[in-house]
Design a protein around this motif. Sequence first.
Motif, PDB file in Angstrom:
ATOM      1  N   SER A 240      36.089   1.227 -10.273  1.00 26.58           N
ATOM      2  CA  SER A 240      35.217   1.648  -9.184  1.00 26.58           C
ATOM      3  C   SER A 240      35.180   3.167  -9.141  1.00 26.58           C
ATOM      4  O   SER A 240      36.051   3.836  -9.686  1.00 26.58           O
ATOM      5  N   PHE A 241      34.158   3.705  -8.466  1.00 22.52           N
ATOM      6  CA  PHE A 241      34.017   5.164  -8.397  1.00 22.52           C
ATOM      7  C   PHE A 241      33.599   5.580  -7.000  1.00 22.52           C
ATOM      8  O   PHE A 241      33.074   4.785  -6.207  1.00 22.52           O
ATOM      9  N   ILE A 242      33.823   6.856  -6.710  1.00 22.19           N
ATOM     10  CA  ILE A 242      33.350   7.470  -5.482  1.00 22.19           C
ATOM     11  C   ILE A 242      32.964   8.915  -5.799  1.00 22.19           C
ATOM     12  O   ILE A 242      33.589   9.553  -6.645  1.00 22.19           O
ATOM     13  N   HIS A 243      31.914   9.406  -5.147  1.00 23.37           N
ATOM     14  CA  HIS A 243      31.511  10.807  -5.300  1.00 23.37           C
ATOM     15  C   HIS A 243      32.466  11.663  -4.475  1.00 23.37           C
ATOM     16  O   HIS A 243      32.803  11.319  -3.336  1.00 23.37           O
ATOM     17  N   ILE A 244      32.889  12.775  -5.018  1.00 25.70           N
ATOM     18  CA  ILE A 244      33.854  13.640  -4.338  1.00 25.70           C
ATOM     19  C   ILE A 244      33.354  14.074  -2.965  1.00 25.70           C
ATOM     20  O   ILE A 244      34.138  14.207  -2.018  1.00 25.70           O
ATOM     21  N   SER A 245      32.055  14.283  -2.820  1.00 22.91           N
ATOM     22  CA  SER A 245      31.541  14.717  -1.518  1.00 22.91           C
ATOM     23  C   SER A 245      31.681  13.620  -0.468  1.00 22.91           C
ATOM     24  O   SER A 245      31.956  13.903   0.710  1.00 22.91           O
ATOM     25  N   ASP A 246      31.522  12.352  -0.883  1.00 20.96           N
ATOM     26  CA  ASP A 246      31.711  11.239   0.046  1.00 20.96           C
ATOM     27  C   ASP A 246      33.190  11.088   0.414  1.00 20.96           C
ATOM     28  O   ASP A 246      33.523  10.793   1.566  1.00 20.96           O
ATOM     29  N   LEU A 247      34.059  11.282  -0.551  1.00 17.27           N
ATOM     30  CA  LEU A 247      35.494  11.190  -0.289  1.00 17.27           C
ATOM     31  C   LEU A 247      35.929  12.275   0.692  1.00 17.27           C
ATOM     32  O   LEU A 247      36.650  11.999   1.664  1.00 17.27           O
ATOM     33  N   ALA A 248      35.483  13.505   0.464  1.00 18.62           N
ATOM     34  CA  ALA A 248      35.842  14.602   1.362  1.00 18.62           C
ATOM     35  C   ALA A 248      35.271  14.377   2.761  1.00 18.62           C
ATOM     36  O   ALA A 248      35.938  14.627   3.769  1.00 18.62           O
ATOM     37  N   LYS A 249      34.042  13.869   2.814  1.00 14.89           N
ATOM     38  CA  LYS A 249      33.413  13.587   4.110  1.00 14.89           C
ATOM     39  C   LYS A 249      34.207  12.525   4.864  1.00 14.89           C
ATOM     40  O   LYS A 249      34.420  12.639   6.087  1.00 14.89           O
ATOM     41  N   ILE A 266      39.365   1.691   1.362  1.00 17.29           N
ATOM     42  CA  ILE A 266      39.090   1.756  -0.080  1.00 17.29           C
ATOM     43  C   ILE A 266      37.814   2.571  -0.254  1.00 17.29           C
ATOM     44  O   ILE A 266      36.730   2.127   0.117  1.00 17.29           O
ATOM     45  N   LEU A 267      37.958   3.767  -0.809  1.00 21.94           N
ATOM     46  CA  LEU A 267      36.796   4.635  -1.031  1.00 21.94           C
ATOM     47  C   LEU A 267      36.226   4.344  -2.412  1.00 21.94           C
ATOM     48  O   LEU A 267      36.700   4.849  -3.432  1.00 21.94           O
ATOM     49  N   ALA A 268      35.212   3.494  -2.445  1.00 19.33           N
ATOM     50  CA  ALA A 268      34.575   3.085  -3.699  1.00 19.33           C
ATOM     51  C   ALA A 268      33.152   2.658  -3.390  1.00 19.33           C
ATOM     52  O   ALA A 268      32.919   1.919  -2.432  1.00 19.33           O
ATOM     53  N   LYS A 269      32.219   3.134  -4.197  1.00 18.83           N
ATOM     54  CA  LYS A 269      30.812   2.758  -4.031  1.00 18.83           C
ATOM     55  C   LYS A 269      30.514   1.456  -4.761  1.00 18.83           C
ATOM     56  O   LYS A 269      30.118   0.474  -4.171  1.00 18.83           O
ATOM     57  N   ASP A 270      30.696   1.463  -6.082  1.00 21.91           N
ATOM     58  CA  ASP A 270      30.378   0.303  -6.920  1.00 21.91           C
ATOM     59  C   ASP A 270      31.312   0.270  -8.118  1.00 21.91           C
ATOM     60  O   ASP A 270      32.098   1.188  -8.352  1.00 21.91           O
ATOM     61  N   ARG A 271      31.164  -0.791  -8.918  1.00 13.63           N
ATOM     62  CA  ARG A 271      31.887  -0.910 -10.178  1.00 13.63           C
ATOM     63  C   ARG A 271      31.103  -0.175 -11.267  1.00 13.63           C
ATOM     64  O   ARG A 271      29.877  -0.024 -11.192  1.00 13.63           O
ATOM     65  N   PHE A 272      31.815   0.247 -12.304  1.00 16.32           N
ATOM     66  CA  PHE A 272      31.174   0.935 -13.427  1.00 16.32           C
ATOM     67  C   PHE A 272      32.057   0.784 -14.660  1.00 16.32           C
ATOM     68  O   PHE A 272      33.235   0.425 -14.574  1.00 16.32           O
ATOM     69  N   SER A 273      31.474   1.075 -15.808  1.00 18.60           N
ATOM     70  CA  SER A 273      32.265   1.262 -17.025  1.00 18.60           C
ATOM     71  C   SER A 273      31.858   2.620 -17.597  1.00 18.60           C
ATOM     72  O   SER A 273      30.802   3.161 -17.251  1.00 18.60           O
TER      73      SER A 273
END
Length: 345
Positions: A240-249, A266-273
């Motif tokens: 999973s991933f999160i954008h740093i700006s969303d995490l800081a916000k 859990i700070l995660a937007k979606d799954r990815f590879s």
Amino acid sequence: MAKPTVFVSGATGFIAQHVVKGLLETKKYKVVGSVRNSEKATLMKAGFENNPDLSFVIVRDLAQIDAFDESFKQLGSEIKYVFHTASPVIFDITDFEKDLIVPATNGTKGIFQAAVKYAPNVKKFILTSSFSAVCSIAEENDSSLTLIEKSWNSQPLEEAMGNSVDAYGYSKTAAEKAAWDLHKKLDPKFSLTVINPAYVFGPQCFDSSVKEKLNASCQNINEIVHSNLGDPVKAQVKGSFIHISDLAKAQVSCIENHKLNGQRLILAKDRFSLQNVVDIINAKYPSLEGKITKGEPESAKQAIEGLAKVDNHVTKELLGFPLKTLTEAVQDTVDQILRVEAAQM
């Protein structure tokens, strides 16, 4: 009225710098960051244009259980909020206990106990843990599982000591459990919120931080940007991933959003590879297409289907703002890398 003081441990880290930026941009707080040496403090102070609301203290060794005592004695009743982000993220090591587990757990215990003993006016304690505390690598790759905010990495110590990645996951799990245990045992007046980010992508806080090697998550993107046609793509980089700006916000919002008190997020937007990242870079940057790896585009879907499901709707509802997409996260990372490198030519 004096601005409340926010203490941010490990202030020069990738995540912490963005948290500090978010706090300073509100113009509501004074920020005191802990750093390992004065050189790091000087560089970061300059990065924030010598903002008068930013100062630093030296905390040299997280492994020492009393590492934060002196700073908290000195600041005392000034501190209203504590953001604990300091924890080792290193993988090229052999002594996992000394370099990962002990500093992660002692650092968390030490700063928590220092807040209880020496900072009577702390209202909230926000701990940056990790998605690695939610699940082990084996659990991450078990498609029969659904991971939620109450899920924990269940890998025992003896298994985790087999490699640095598993040992890192154990260190984050042990440190987070220590925080919850101390909060229950000591029953402090302040609330505890724990944030568990997945892979964190996005730009460095300062262009000057763009080097040959970036923080662990963004380095995966950096390596793709500097790959050669035909290079293999790391199949193990997925999750999973999160954008740093969303995490800081999300971190900064913990101060005023009282619904987040006592929550494990859990700070995660979606799954990815990583193949998804390769596909985005090839599609969005014509100047790189034909020069960098293409990997195996058809492999991305299969890689994600082999992962556990993540259901963090509770976190998303509590935060109340939309999270940025993988394309945005990748482009914001790559744009900065290419911009900095073009300026150096």
